[in-house]
Design an enzyme around this catalytic site. Structure first.
Site, mmCIF file in Angstrom:
data_model
loop_
_atom_site.group_PDB
_atom_site.id
_atom_site.type_symbol
_atom_site.label_atom_id
_atom_site.label_comp_id
_atom_site.label_asym_id
_atom_site.label_seq_id
_atom_site.Cartn_x
_atom_site.Cartn_y
_atom_site.Cartn_z
ATOM 1 N N ASP A 116 -12.259 7.003 2.585
ATOM 2 C CA ASP A 116 -10.915 6.842 2.843
ATOM 3 C C ASP A 116 -10.614 8.070 3.348
ATOM 4 O OD1 ASP A 116 -8.150 6.350 2.905
ATOM 5 O OD2 ASP A 116 -8.200 5.263 1.027
ATOM 6 N N ASP A 120 0.932 -1.175 -0.186
ATOM 7 C CA ASP A 120 -0.053 -0.075 -0.127
ATOM 8 C C ASP A 120 0.761 1.009 -0.121
ATOM 9 O OD1 ASP A 120 -1.915 1.996 0.428
ATOM 10 O OD2 ASP A 120 -2.051 1.600 2.389
ATOM 11 N N LYS A 139 2.855 11.034 -4.274
ATOM 12 C CA LYS A 139 1.712 10.154 -5.026
ATOM 13 C C LYS A 139 0.937 11.062 -5.722
ATOM 14 C CE LYS A 139 -1.808 6.859 -4.002
ATOM 15 N NZ LYS A 139 -2.359 6.005 -2.720
ATOM 16 N N GLU A 157 -7.771 0.578 -4.377
ATOM 17 C CA GLU A 157 -7.917 0.777 -2.711
ATOM 18 C C GLU A 157 -9.005 0.424 -1.968
ATOM 19 O OE1 GLU A 157 -5.917 4.577 -2.190
ATOM 20 O OE2 GLU A 157 -3.841 4.021 -2.710
#
Length: 438
Positions: free
Chosen positions: A225, A37, A100, A203
């Site tokens: 999330d 992850d 990211k 995800e």
């Protein structure tokens, strides 16, 4: 003929018996496929253990299972994860985080300038791709995928040290909204770390697998999330053993860092009120930020905490500014923390309402609400979500480790681990677009 059939039957029975006895008495093989992850704020690595069917999230030497997604460059080398924490304030221009957000994206010049304005490090434009300018004993640029590769390499080495076997294969997760180019650049980062990516998994799907939803009778799953820097909400529809992402929305400027910042601003003002001057020394600001973060985390389980941190405030003496050592103390209640962040917490409901509207569902149609990301531990956030849906969200899995747990299960599937798991396949939704709010 009957004798031959009997011999074949005896041979098959012997094989099955040998397999059973092997599983019972021989040590299971070491996992050789890891689940990764690569998060915006934190990242983790996990494995699926054959035989027991258990997922293990691998920790570092101190047992910490989440690695800060931060890489810092100094004259002595490259520092990754927890090793960087003391360099964030002392070496900000060469300490890269949130990489990211930039990986595999093509930016218009004005958009990249706007995106990079919030960071202390310098972001340059290389034909539409972001690069980070580093100046140590020489000046050079590094790509977002290089930053990702350093984090992945660190986790690969952690896994190899823990398992005692070389690791060359992995399953990796990406946000559901990542396009083909972003996914390919994430794979490139893994390749740079010496890893062959067997599968890329979304995800939200990984989180649903961690909660075991690929094996139970549910249809509509909402995944919230909320990490350190971003909020992503996904509406999944399960069709058999396959997940279809029906709608996505989020806020890429909302997360735990923003909640901490509100508390930090409050603490800074209280220092100014008590001592007549706000903290200005880099070391003091760093200590205060760390203390504020610790208080925020503890307020998820405690109703009140004491913020206590040694500072050196600059006061005006007869011969100029003088550093005066003090110990700043301030009681912080959960109620105060919630009050400071009331408007930010309310923003969480906006993308939730949007994905239901986009997915053409009412809130009563949602079978499971899954929480992912450390910021979903905050009691007020859980309360807001529960009040909106009229039922409690599923909190049976550690939200910090939900994604890596699901990815590790998928890694076990790809590695052929026993006991066999039901694989969760994803149905590509080419027409899906993500709504972003800020």
């Amino acid at each position: 003929m009957a004798g031959e059939m009997s011999a074949v039957g005896s041979f098959i029975l012997a094989l099955l018996l040998a397999g059973y006895l092997g599983q019972q008495y021989l040590p299971p093989p070491k996992p050789k496929v890891v689940g990764l992850d690569l998060g915006t704020t934190f990242c983790s690595v996990g494995v699926f253990h054959a035989g027991t069917g258990e997922v293990e999230v691998i920790g570092d030497e101190e047992g910490r299972k989440s690695l800060p997604s931060v890489v810092s460059f100094t004259a002595t080398g490259i520092h990754v994860g927890h090793d960087v924490q003391d360099l964030v304030d002392s070496n900000p221009q060469n300490t890269i985080y949130d990489a990211k957000r930039f990986i595999g994206k093509v930016f218009e010049p004005d958009v990249l300038i706007s995106e990079s304005a919030r960071y202390p490090f310098q972001v340059t434009n290389n034909n539409g791709s972001a690069e980070f300018l580093i100046t140590t004993n020489q000046t050079f640029t590094v790509s977002p995928e290089f930053i990702g590769s350093q984090l992945l390499l660190k986790m690969r080495k952690m896994a190899e040290k823990h398992l005692g076997v070389p690791i060359h294969k992995a399953v990796i997760s990406v946000p559901a909204e990542f396009d083909e180019m972003q996914r390919n650049y994430t794979i490139r980062a893994a390749n740079m770390a010496g890893l062959d990516v067997l599968r890329v998994i979304n995800e939200p799907t990984a989180a649903a697998m961690a909660y075991g939803l690929h094996k139970v009778d549910v249809f509509n799953v909402l995944v919230v999330d909320l990490g350190g820097g971003t909020l992503d909400v996904s509406l999944l529809n399960k069709q058999g053993g396959m997940f279809l992402t029906r709608a996505m929305a989020g806020n890429n400027k909302l997360g735990g860092q923003d909640f901490s910042q509100r508390l930090f601003q409050y603490a800074t003002e209280r220092v100014r009120q008590q001592y007549g001057v706000a903290p200005s020394l880099k070391e003091d600001i760093h200590r205060l930020r760390q203390a504020v973060e610790e208080v925020k985390l503890n307020l998820t389980v405690e109703s009140k905490m004491l913020l206590r941190v040694p500072l050196r405030v600059l006061t005006q003496g007869p011969r100029g500014p003088v550093e005066e050592p003090v110990v700043f103390q301030e009681p912080i209640s959960r109620e105060l923390f919630e009050e400071l962040n009331t408007d930010l917490f309310q923003k969480i409901l906006t993308p939730i309402k949007t994905v239901l509207e986009e997915g053409q569902l009412s809130k009563e149609d949602v079978d499971e609400i899954v929480l992912v990301g450390g910021s979903t531990r905050i009691p007020r956030i859980r309360q807001l979500i529960a009040q909106y849906f009229g039922k409690e969200p599923n909190t049976s899995v550690d939200p910090d480790l939900a994604v890596v747990t699901g990815v590790a299960i998928q890694a076990g599937i790809m590695g052929g681990s026993w006991p066999l798991q039901v694989s969760a396949m994803e149905i590509p939704n080419r027409h899906l677009r993500k709504m972003n709010f800020s």
